[in-house]
Structure formats: structure tokens, C-alpha cells
Design an enzyme around this catalytic site. Structure first.
Site, PDB file in Angstrom:
ATOM      1  CG  HIS A 288      -1.840   1.206   1.250  1.00 27.88           C
ATOM      2  ND1 HIS A 288      -3.087   1.203   0.658  1.00 27.88           N
ATOM      3  CD2 HIS A 288      -1.685   2.447   1.782  1.00 27.88           C
ATOM      4  CE1 HIS A 288      -3.650   2.378   0.826  1.00 27.88           C
ATOM      5  NE2 HIS A 288      -2.818   3.159   1.515  1.00 27.88           N
ATOM      6  CB  CYS A 289       2.090   3.352  -2.672  1.00 22.96           C
ATOM      7  SG  CYS A 289       3.190   4.755  -2.965  1.00 22.96           S
ATOM      8  CB  VAL A 290       1.459   6.684   2.163  1.00 21.08           C
ATOM      9  CG1 VAL A 290       1.136   5.619   3.187  1.00 21.08           C
ATOM     10  CG2 VAL A 290       2.968   6.902   2.073  1.00 21.08           C
ATOM     11  CB  SER A 294      -4.157   3.661  -4.507  1.00 22.43           C
ATOM     12  OG  SER A 294      -4.713   2.502  -5.120  1.00 22.43           O
TER      13      SER A 294
END
Length: 435
Positions: A288-290, A294
């Protein structure tokens, strides 16, 4: 007659329902279901009054009170809009205010610049671990990234271009790079490969399969290896097994290991995982990339790598142009550490501070890009690598920088070929992946 009788109560209920009045541009329906106005954002807030009173009297404020105050502020922070005021996410505001202030303060003196530029990564990491521990979505990092791009480009146009060292072609290349970054980010923000639960899947399950999926997570399907015997193939922890048990459908023709997600109520394929922040399962989930708010999965992993590569090239090119303008007759590396007289002019000092800020961000993104390239070369997702490090499984090199689980590694060229075809067609599972 029965039909007429059934129609009368419906008409009566319809007539009894009160008609909702249309909202004006400054009105909205708050979290309590009541109509409110933007001008009354500071009215009737008992938690805020209590918190201010305790703060004035030097008394501690309870964490529950702080959470209620933040919920109230986030609910009342709205902007006028057609057919009702729109809610504004409070997490996007701090980067818009703090970033220009910090960079301009850092431009006053060399020591101030050193303190501010070293504290910014620490503050960002603190906020990341704070939100990551609570498993909450935040637009802070997405807002910080987009605003940083826009603000660096604005400083470049206002402070660097007027000095006459940047030509039209160089400015056009930098501008094209900025637009390509935005396009790649837009593509990376799309569906990463969410797994939905269509009604047809529930109907297609046989009675024996439905009974197998509804049992407790510890009972294993007869005649098939258990989750504990599969070792690192399961990629599950005992805590996760309590939530959703690993299942293999006896009637599955592909005979591929599949997981039953108790939260999404669906059967997920191999390498798919449930994201606790997004609250949904993602096909071939990497992490999960901040920065894009997303997940990075099967459908957007290529766009994510493309956005990183374009950003690195554009950032390095912009840093080179800026240093060549404010520190003439010096190489880029030398000018980055030794540029005499740069703080004599505020315009040059601000440009130099923005260069160092860009270098810090670029170094962080380069590290992420390097990890991604290594994982793709070994056909390992970031989630699988982290689990292998925690469970001390697989092959580790360079103090854990390179992790090879050996489960999906088919060689350098085949791994990159599989990555290049993600999302285009279903990948056939080799015999080693069958459980």
C-alpha cells in the site's frame, strides 16, 4: 383487489414522507444527520470548549476528546458548492501551508536550512507511522507530493528561468517531464486489481465447497497438504489464520492454492492479499503506497514503476539546471556541497534550498525504485519480502536488501517478462505453485 389493497399503503407512505428542502451552496448535512451551515463551523462544539478550558487551566486533555474534536473539525471543514457544501479532507491542508513556510525560513541562513531540511523527513516518517499504526487512509502524502511538484516548478519559473541560463528547449523538456509524471500518477491511481464478490460466485459454489469455506480456519481439506506444511508458500501468520483460513477447493480444475477472505467473503487467488487500509482484497498485492493513497497491485504496478522512473529523470534534470544557474562554472556534485555566496541573494538561497529538498525526496524515491527493481528481478512482491524477513525464510543478501523466497523466481528474463505482461492475460501457474 389484492393489488389495489397493496397499492394504497404505498401511496399513503409516499404521501407521509416529508419532502427534503434543497440545500443552498453553504448548507450541508452533518454527521448527525442534521442540516448545518458553513458559517456555524465554530458554534455548538462542547468538546472544543472543554479542551480549551482544560488547556488554559494546564490540565491534560483525554485522547478521546482530541479524537472527537478532530472528527468535528473534519466534518465542519467544508467549502461552498452547488447543491450543498463539499467536505474537505483535513489531511491535505498541512502540506499546502507548511511546505512553503519551512522552505522560505530555511532560505534565511545555512544553519536554519540544515535544521529544517533534516527535520522534514523525520516529521514525515512520524506522521506515516502514526497513520500506518491506526490503519487509516490519508491524503497527506499525496497532497505533499503533488504540491511539492507544483511548488518546485513555480520556484524554477520565478527564480531560475529569469536568470537567463535556461533555454526554451530545456524548459520545454522539464515541463513535459512534469506532465508525464502527472499522467503516470493518474494511471497508477486507478484500480490496482481489486477483487470483487459477484453474486454469481456464491451461486456457483457447490454445497460441499460452501460448507468447506464456512468452517473454522483450523480444519484442513481432506487429502491435501495443510497450511503449516506448505511453509513459506502460505505466506500467512497465525494471527491471519484466525481471521481467514487457507483453502483449496476440491473441485477446482486448476488446483491452485486459493485463500478464503473472511472480510471480503470471497476466494482470492495466489499472491492476492487483503489490504487493511483500503479494506479490500487486491490481486497480486505488492504494498500500500501512501504517496498515491492506493495499493500497488497487478493492474497498476507497471504504471507505478513508470511514474517513479519519470520522476527520477525529471527531478535530476531540474536539479542539474538549477545548480548550473545559481552556481556557475562548477560541477553538479561540487555545487551541491560547495556554492559560495549562494546565501547572499535570497533568490539564489531559496533556489538552493529547494534543490536540497528535491535531493532528499529524490533519494527516498530512488531507494523505493531500487527495491522495486530488485523485487521484480526475483519475482517477489514487497509483502512477500517483508513476511520472509519476519519469518526468517528464503534467501537474504546484503542485509536483507535482496530477498529471494524461491517460490515464484523463474530467472531474470522470465521474471521481467511476467512483469511486463501483468494485467494483460491470466498468468499460468507452474507446477511448483500448486498446493
Amino acid at each position: 383487489m389484492a393489488q389495489k389493497g397493496s397499492m394504497k399503503p404505498g401511496k399513503k407512505n409516499k404521501a407521509e414522507e416529508p419532502e427534503l428542502e434543497p440545500l443552498c451552496c453553504c448548507e450541508y448535512i452533518d454527521r448527525n444527520g442534521e442540516k448545518n451551515h458553513v458559517a456555524a463551523c465554530l458554534c455548538d462544539c462542547q468538546d472544543l470548549d472543554e479542551g480549551c478550558d482544560r488547556w488554559i487551566t494546564c490540565k491534560s486533555v483525554q485522547p478521546e476528546t482530541c479524537e472527537r474534536i478532530m472528527d468535528t473539525i473534519s466534518d465542519r471543514l467544508r467549502i461552498p458548492w452547488l447543491r450543498g457544501a463539499k467536505k474537505v479532507n483535513i489531511s491535505i491542508i498541512p502540506p499546502l501551508v507548511l511546505l512553503p513556510v519551512f522552505l522560505r525560513v530555511a532560505s534565511w541562513h545555512f544553519l536554519l536550512g540544515a535544521v529544517v531540511l533534516t527535520s522534514l523527513p523525520g516529521l514525515a516518517l512520524w506522521y506515516y507511522y502514526l497513520t500506518h499504526r491506526r490503519k487509516e487512509q490519508t491524503l497527506f502524502f499525496l497532497s505533499l507530493g503533488l504540491f511539492s511538484l507544483g511548488y518546485m516548478y513555480y520556484v524554477f519559473l520565478q527564480e531560475v528561468v529569469p536568470k537567463g541560463r535556461v533555454g526554451p528547449t530545456q524548459l520545454a523538456l522539464l515541463t513535459c517531464g512534469l506532465f508525464l509524471i502527472l499522467l503516470a500518477l493518474y494511471r497508477a491511481k486507478k484500480n490496482p486489481g481489486y477483487l470483487r464478490n459477484p453474486a454469481s460466485n456464491a451461486r456457483s459454489l457447490s454445497s460441499s465447497q460452501t460448507e468447506c469455506l464456512s468452517r473454522d480456519g483450523q480444519e484442513k481439506t481432506r487429502g491435501l497438504p495443510s497450511a503449516e506444511s506448505s511453509g513459506s508458500l502460505s505466506n500467512r501468520t497465525p494471527k491471519d489464520d484466525l481471521r481467514g483460513s487457507c483453502r483449496v477447493l476440491a473441485g477446482s480444475p486448476a488446483k491452485v492454492k486459493e485463500d478464503w477472505c473472511a472480510k471480503c467473503q470471497l476466494v482470492r487467488p495466489a499472491r492476492a492479499w487483503h489490504c487493511q487500509i483500503c479494506g479490500i482484497c487486491v490481486r497480486r498485492m505488492d504494498h500500500h503506497c501512501v504517496w498515491i493513497n492506493s495499493c500497488v497491485g497487478e493492474s497498476n504496478h507497471q504504471a507505478f514503476i513508470l511514474a517513479l522512473s519519470i520522476f527520477l529523470l525529471t527531478s535530476v534534470y531540474g536539479i542539474t539546471l538549477t545548480l548550473d544557474t545559481i552556481c556557475r562554472d562548477r560541477s553538479v556534485f561540487t555545487a551541491l556541497f560547495y556554492c559560495p555566496g549562494v546565501y547572499a541573494d535570497y533568490s539564489s538561497a531559496l533556489s538552493f534550498t529547494c534543490v536540497w529538498y528535491s535531493v532528499i525526496v529524490t533519494a527516498g524515491m530512488a531507494y523505493i525504485f531500487l527495491i522495486q527493481l530488485i523485487n521484480i528481478s526475483y519475482n517477489v512482491t514487497e509483502r512477500e519480502a517483508q513476511q520472509a524477513l519476519r519469518r526468517k525464510t528464503g534467501r537474504r543478501l546484503l542485509c536483507g536488501l535482496i530477498v529471494d523466497t524461491g517460490q515464484y523466481n523463474r530467472g531474470f528474463l522470465r521474471n521481467w517478462h511476467q512483469f511486463s505482461t501483468l494485467g494483460t492475460r491470466p498468468c499460468p501457474h507452474p507446477a511448483e505453485d500448486i498446493v
